[in-house]
Design a protein around this motif. Structure first.
Motif, PDB file in Angstrom:
ATOM      1  N   TYR A  23      62.623  16.705  38.318  1.00 40.00           N
ATOM      2  CA  TYR A  23      61.583  17.407  39.056  1.00 40.00           C
ATOM      3  C   TYR A  23      61.127  16.659  40.307  1.00 40.00           C
ATOM      4  O   TYR A  23      60.720  17.277  41.274  1.00 40.00           O
ATOM      5  N   PHE A  24      61.161  15.331  40.266  1.00 39.27           N
ATOM      6  CA  PHE A  24      60.638  14.530  41.380  1.00 39.27           C
ATOM      7  C   PHE A  24      61.730  13.662  41.953  1.00 39.27           C
ATOM      8  O   PHE A  24      62.532  13.137  41.193  1.00 39.27           O
ATOM      9  N   PRO A  25      61.872  13.470  43.211  1.00 37.67           N
ATOM     10  CA  PRO A  25      60.990  13.915  44.292  1.00 37.67           C
ATOM     11  C   PRO A  25      61.206  15.382  44.662  1.00 37.67           C
ATOM     12  O   PRO A  25      60.342  16.002  45.277  1.00 37.67           O
ATOM     13  N   GLU A  26      62.343  15.964  44.295  1.00 36.05           N
ATOM     14  CA  GLU A  26      62.587  17.395  44.501  1.00 36.05           C
ATOM     15  C   GLU A  26      63.581  17.846  43.442  1.00 36.05           C
ATOM     16  O   GLU A  26      64.357  17.049  42.929  1.00 36.05           O
ATOM     17  N   PRO A  27      63.560  19.138  43.082  1.00 39.56           N
ATOM     18  CA  PRO A  27      64.542  19.626  42.101  1.00 39.56           C
ATOM     19  C   PRO A  27      65.975  19.398  42.581  1.00 39.56           C
ATOM     20  O   PRO A  27      66.274  19.559  43.767  1.00 39.56           O
ATOM     21  N   HIS A  28      66.830  19.013  41.668  1.00 44.58           N
ATOM     22  CA  HIS A  28      68.202  18.657  42.021  1.00 44.58           C
ATOM     23  C   HIS A  28      68.971  19.851  42.588  1.00 44.58           C
ATOM     24  O   HIS A  28      69.785  19.689  43.494  1.00 44.58           O
ATOM     25  N   ILE A  29      68.719  21.041  42.076  1.00 51.43           N
ATOM     26  CA  ILE A  29      69.418  22.225  42.581  1.00 51.43           C
ATOM     27  C   ILE A  29      69.040  22.460  44.045  1.00 51.43           C
ATOM     28  O   ILE A  29      69.876  22.859  44.853  1.00 51.43           O
ATOM     29  N   TRP A  30      67.783  22.199  44.405  1.00 51.63           N
ATOM     30  CA  TRP A  30      67.353  22.346  45.793  1.00 51.63           C
ATOM     31  C   TRP A  30      68.080  21.340  46.681  1.00 51.63           C
ATOM     32  O   TRP A  30      68.492  21.660  47.793  1.00 51.63           O
ATOM     33  N   LYS A  31      68.234  20.120  46.193  1.00 53.67           N
ATOM     34  CA  LYS A  31      68.962  19.092  46.936  1.00 53.67           C
ATOM     35  C   LYS A  31      70.413  19.527  47.161  1.00 53.67           C
ATOM     36  O   LYS A  31      70.961  19.335  48.252  1.00 53.67           O
ATOM     37  N   GLN A  32      71.043  20.113  46.156  1.00 57.52           N
ATOM     38  CA  GLN A  32      72.424  20.567  46.287  1.00 57.52           C
ATOM     39  C   GLN A  32      72.539  21.694  47.307  1.00 57.52           C
ATOM     40  O   GLN A  32      73.476  21.738  48.105  1.00 57.52           O
ATOM     41  N   ILE A  33      71.585  22.616  47.289  1.00 61.59           N
ATOM     42  CA  ILE A  33      71.597  23.721  48.260  1.00 61.59           C
ATOM     43  C   ILE A  33      71.433  23.180  49.675  1.00 61.59           C
ATOM     44  O   ILE A  33      72.122  23.629  50.606  1.00 61.59           O
ATOM     45  N   LEU A  34      70.549  22.216  49.860  1.00 60.21           N
ATOM     46  CA  LEU A  34      70.372  21.607  51.184  1.00 60.21           C
ATOM     47  C   LEU A  34      71.633  20.873  51.628  1.00 60.21           C
ATOM     48  O   LEU A  34      71.995  20.908  52.802  1.00 60.21           O
ATOM     49  N   ASN A  35      72.309  20.198  50.697  1.00 58.68           N
ATOM     50  CA  ASN A  35      73.563  19.521  51.043  1.00 58.68           C
ATOM     51  C   ASN A  35      74.632  20.514  51.490  1.00 58.68           C
ATOM     52  O   ASN A  35      75.408  20.226  52.404  1.00 58.68           O
ATOM     53  N   ILE A  36      74.687  21.674  50.865  1.00 59.67           N
ATOM     54  CA  ILE A  36      75.635  22.708  51.280  1.00 59.67           C
ATOM     55  C   ILE A  36      75.295  23.168  52.696  1.00 59.67           C
ATOM     56  O   ILE A  36      76.179  23.295  53.546  1.00 59.67           O
ATOM     57  N   ALA A  37      74.009  23.399  52.949  1.00 59.57           N
ATOM     58  CA  ALA A  37      73.586  23.865  54.271  1.00 59.57           C
ATOM     59  C   ALA A  37      73.874  22.829  55.357  1.00 59.57           C
ATOM     60  O   ALA A  37      74.200  23.188  56.489  1.00 59.57           O
ATOM     61  N   ARG A  38      73.781  21.555  55.017  1.00 56.36           N
ATOM     62  CA  ARG A  38      74.032  20.484  55.987  1.00 56.36           C
ATOM     63  C   ARG A  38      75.514  20.144  56.134  1.00 56.36           C
ATOM     64  O   ARG A  38      75.880  19.359  57.000  1.00 56.36           O
ATOM     65  N   GLY A  39      76.343  20.675  55.244  1.00 61.61           N
ATOM     66  CA  GLY A  39      77.762  20.365  55.285  1.00 61.61           C
ATOM     67  C   GLY A  39      78.107  19.031  54.654  1.00 61.61           C
ATOM     68  O   GLY A  39      79.157  18.461  54.927  1.00 61.61           O
ATOM     69  N   GLN A  40      77.240  18.518  53.798  1.00 55.99           N
ATOM     70  CA  GLN A  40      77.443  17.232  53.131  1.00 55.99           C
ATOM     71  C   GLN A  40      77.830  17.431  51.669  1.00 55.99           C
ATOM     72  O   GLN A  40      77.434  16.662  50.812  1.00 55.99           O
ATOM     73  N   PHE A  41      78.626  18.420  51.396  1.00 58.73           N
ATOM     74  CA  PHE A  41      78.913  18.815  50.016  1.00 58.73           C
ATOM     75  C   PHE A  41      80.418  18.746  49.808  1.00 58.73           C
ATOM     76  O   PHE A  41      81.130  19.712  49.994  1.00 58.73           O
ATOM     77  N   ALA A  42      80.926  17.572  49.424  1.00 55.15           N
ATOM     78  CA  ALA A  42      82.374  17.433  49.299  1.00 55.15           C
ATOM     79  C   ALA A  42      82.799  16.756  48.007  1.00 55.15           C
ATOM     80  O   ALA A  42      83.909  16.976  47.529  1.00 55.15           O
ATOM     81  N   ASP A  43      81.959  15.943  47.439  1.00 53.47           N
ATOM     82  CA  ASP A  43      82.295  15.170  46.258  1.00 53.47           C
ATOM     83  C   ASP A  43      82.436  16.084  45.033  1.00 53.47           C
ATOM     84  O   ASP A  43      81.635  17.006  44.854  1.00 53.47           O
ATOM     85  N   PRO A  44      83.449  15.864  44.170  1.00 51.11           N
ATOM     86  CA  PRO A  44      83.571  16.687  42.957  1.00 51.11           C
ATOM     87  C   PRO A  44      82.331  16.624  42.060  1.00 51.11           C
ATOM     88  O   PRO A  44      82.002  17.600  41.392  1.00 51.11           O
ATOM     89  N   MET A  45      81.627  15.505  42.074  1.00 47.61           N
ATOM     90  CA  MET A  45      80.398  15.406  41.290  1.00 47.61           C
ATOM     91  C   MET A  45      79.332  16.371  41.811  1.00 47.61           C
ATOM     92  O   MET A  45      78.536  16.894  41.030  1.00 47.61           O
ATOM     93  N   ASP A  46      79.339  16.632  43.113  1.00 46.99           N
ATOM     94  CA  ASP A  46      78.408  17.611  43.680  1.00 46.99           C
ATOM     95  C   ASP A  46      78.677  19.004  43.131  1.00 46.99           C
ATOM     96  O   ASP A  46      77.751  19.750  42.833  1.00 46.99           O
TER      97      ASP A  46
END
Length: 76
Positions: A23-46
């Motif tokens: 839950y803190f500092p931000e929900p993990h799903i929100w972080k993943q969505i932001l990474n997709i929007a920024r183009g920083q989403f490449a790792d298989p763990m992501d």
């Protein structure tokens, strides 16, 4: 229109626990969505994290949609 809230209980619990964890500092799903929007989403763990934390959200949306569709079919 009556929605069967009992069918939404387990998906809602999944969203509130796994879907938003940690839950803190931000929900993990929100972080993943932001990474997709920024183009920083490449790792298989992501991808694994996105599926793991996104599954309860998808489950909730599907159950809610099916309940809504079932009730709208009864009315019309």
């Amino acid at each position: 229109m009556m929605i069967n809230w009992k069918k939404l209980f387990l998906p809602a619990v999944g969203v509130l626990t796994l879907g938003l964890a940690p839950y803190f500092p931000e929900p993990h799903i929100w972080k993943q969505i932001l990474n997709i929007a920024r183009g920083q989403f490449a790792d298989p763990m992501d991808w694994f994290d996105l599926v793991l934390h996104g599954f309860p959200w998808g489950w909730l949306f599907v159950v809610f949609y099916l309940e809504f569709r079932k009730n709208s079919d009864k009315e019309g």
